[in-house]
Design an enzyme around this catalytic site. Structure first.
Site, PDB file in Angstrom:
ATOM      1  N   THR A 216       0.884  -1.163   0.000  1.00  0.00           N
ATOM      2  CA  THR A 216       0.000   0.000   0.000  1.00  0.00           C
ATOM      3  C   THR A 216       0.921   1.211   0.000  1.00  0.00           C
ATOM      4  O   THR A 216       2.052   1.108   0.457  1.00  0.00           O
ATOM      5  CB  THR A 216      -0.861   0.019   1.284  1.00  0.00           C
ATOM      6  OG1 THR A 216      -1.740  -1.106   1.288  1.00  0.00           O
ATOM      7  CG2 THR A 216      -1.702   1.270   1.394  1.00  0.00           C
ATOM      8  N   ARG A 244     -12.639  -8.902  -3.344  1.00  0.00           N
ATOM      9  CA  ARG A 244     -12.171  -8.516  -2.009  1.00  0.00           C
ATOM     10  C   ARG A 244     -11.759  -7.043  -1.967  1.00  0.00           C
ATOM     11  O   ARG A 244     -11.107  -6.527  -2.870  1.00  0.00           O
ATOM     12  CB  ARG A 244     -10.985  -9.394  -1.620  1.00  0.00           C
ATOM     13  CG  ARG A 244     -10.389  -9.078  -0.235  1.00  0.00           C
ATOM     14  CD  ARG A 244      -9.189  -8.174  -0.311  1.00  0.00           C
ATOM     15  NE  ARG A 244      -8.553  -7.992   1.004  1.00  0.00           N
ATOM     16  CZ  ARG A 244      -7.577  -7.115   1.241  1.00  0.00           C
ATOM     17  NH1 ARG A 244      -7.145  -6.346   0.264  1.00  0.00           N
ATOM     18  NH2 ARG A 244      -7.056  -7.019   2.453  1.00  0.00           N
ATOM     19  N   VAL A 245     -12.164  -6.362  -0.909  1.00  0.00           N
ATOM     20  CA  VAL A 245     -11.754  -4.990  -0.642  1.00  0.00           C
ATOM     21  C   VAL A 245     -11.181  -4.945   0.764  1.00  0.00           C
ATOM     22  O   VAL A 245     -11.772  -5.498   1.699  1.00  0.00           O
ATOM     23  CB  VAL A 245     -12.937  -4.008  -0.765  1.00  0.00           C
ATOM     24  CG1 VAL A 245     -12.503  -2.595  -0.381  1.00  0.00           C
ATOM     25  CG2 VAL A 245     -13.509  -4.024  -2.181  1.00  0.00           C
ATOM     26  N   GLY A 246     -10.043  -4.299   0.926  1.00  0.00           N
ATOM     27  CA  GLY A 246      -9.405  -4.217   2.226  1.00  0.00           C
ATOM     28  C   GLY A 246      -9.728  -2.938   2.965  1.00  0.00           C
ATOM     29  O   GLY A 246     -10.754  -2.293   2.747  1.00  0.00           O
ATOM     30  N   THR A 268      -1.058   0.328   6.421  1.00  0.00           N
ATOM     31  CA  THR A 268      -0.661  -0.701   5.469  1.00  0.00           C
ATOM     32  C   THR A 268      -0.543  -2.032   6.207  1.00  0.00           C
ATOM     33  O   THR A 268      -0.056  -2.074   7.329  1.00  0.00           O
ATOM     34  CB  THR A 268       0.684  -0.363   4.801  1.00  0.00           C
ATOM     35  OG1 THR A 268       1.137  -1.494   4.045  1.00  0.00           O
ATOM     36  CG2 THR A 268       1.765   0.000   5.815  1.00  0.00           C
TER      37      THR A 268
END
Length: 353
Positions: A216, A244-246, A268
């Site tokens: 990130t 997927r989303v973080g 991150t």
């Protein structure tokens, strides 16, 4: 002559505060946390990362030293990192299990708590610019997928073919990951350069980060008006599935800024844990309650990641004090200020000024 002291006092009240009375700007960035040890980077890779971090720091500093806003500094630095294949954001993004690059980003303005976020972009060159456009040019906070790209195009943000984000080393990383998981390897993306011949493939540099979990880029800033801002951009996790989303586009998890709480955060690491623990907002809460910036950052990272996973954060407080906290062996990071030359670090044990 008796009127002179009164005249001086009146002039002092009528004169705007000097530059010395205004807050001093400050800027800090990160480029991902993970298992980053000296033995895992060649001298050339080490130097390349330090140079890239320094360029991003200088881009943000140039905005701030010329009186620009914290948001502009954050965006300037992150866009540079989005264009740099060294980082897992923009052009250096990892691939999904389906062989796509799906990009997430968020920005937040501490002055008024406005924010914008995007997830699953595939054609917008600079996701961080799209996140800011959502904040400033739409009535929404988060847009996802094709709709987010369509919105970005509608406000004239640069669009590119999905193959623009392709890099050979990330593709090789996906192949290794899918092979290890006994999952099928997708076809090479349309528009990607031809696969290297077998002999040349061995010469492709292996990514130094464990890109299955980490990667990130982010920035936090304080401008000379006393306003804070934070931004974060990522390609997510290598081989991710099912859309997927973080944590990055989830405000309060991977990104947060608030002048009222005196804090800006970009995170991150293992996003699932940052979401569950609302890491970014909780750091700001700790600082508002009186904790030092460094103590708040480290305590929250330790607490949240005791749930599992690893990662790090970069934090800025209202006095312009940056802090870095991590639970990994390394994090690409750096800071700069009017009285602080650009400093960058990679390994966890590198002392900061």
């Amino acid at each position: 002559m008796k009127l002179l002291p009164a005249l001086i006092a009146a002039l002092a009240l009528a004169t705007p505060a000097s530059a010395q009375d205004r807050p001093q700007w400050s800027f800090a960035i990160h480029g991902g946390a993970g298992v980053i040890e000296r033995a895992s980077l060649s001298p050339e890779q080490d130097a390349a990362y330090r140079a890239a971090l320094t360029r991003a720091l200088e881009a943000g500093a140039e905005v701030l030293r010329n009186g620009g806003e914290a948001l502009d500094a954050v965006q300037a630095a992150i866009q540079l990192m989005e264009d740099d294949p060294l980082f897992n954001a923009g052009r250096g993004a990892v691939f999904t299990a389906a062989g796509r690059n799906e990009l997430d980003a968020a920005v937040m303005n501490g002055a008024d708590l406005t924010a914008g976020a995007v997830a699953g972009l595939t054609t917008t060159r600079h996701p961080i610019a799209a996140a800011r456009a959502v904040m400033e040019r739409s009535p929404h906070v988060m847009l996802i997928g094709e709709g987010a790209d369509a919105f970005a195009a509608s406000v004239d943000l640069e669009q590119v073919a999905p193959s623009y984000f392709f890099t050979e080393r990330r593709w090789r990383g996906l192949e290794r990951f899918l092979t290890g998981q006994s999952l099928p390897i997708p076809e090479r993306p349309a528009g990607a350069p031809p696969a290297p011949a077998d002999g040349m493939a061995a010469l492709q540099p292996a990514p130094p980060l464990d890109e299955r979990k980490f990667g990130t880029v982010g920035a936090v800033a304080l401008d000379d008006r006393g306003h804070l801002a934070a931004g974060t951009s990522t390609g997510g996790t290598n081989g991710k599935r099912w859309g997927r989303v973080g944590d990055v586009p989830v405000l309060g998890a991977g990104t947060y800024a608030s002048d009222r709480e005196g804090c800006a955060v970009s995170a991150t690491g293992d996003g699932e844990f940052y979401i569950r623990a609302t890491v970014a907002r909780d750091i700001c809460g700790r600082i508002a309650a009186g904790a030092t910036t460094q103590d708040a950052a480290q305590a929250e990272v330790d607490d949240a990641l005791s749930l599992g996973g690893s990662g790090g954060v970069v934090v800025m407080d209202a006095a312009g004090r940056p802090a870095f906290a991590l639970t990994t062996s390394g994090m690409y990071r750096g800071m700069i200020g009017p009285d602080q030359p650009a400093w960058v670090g990679i390994y966890g044990d590198e002392p900061r000024p």
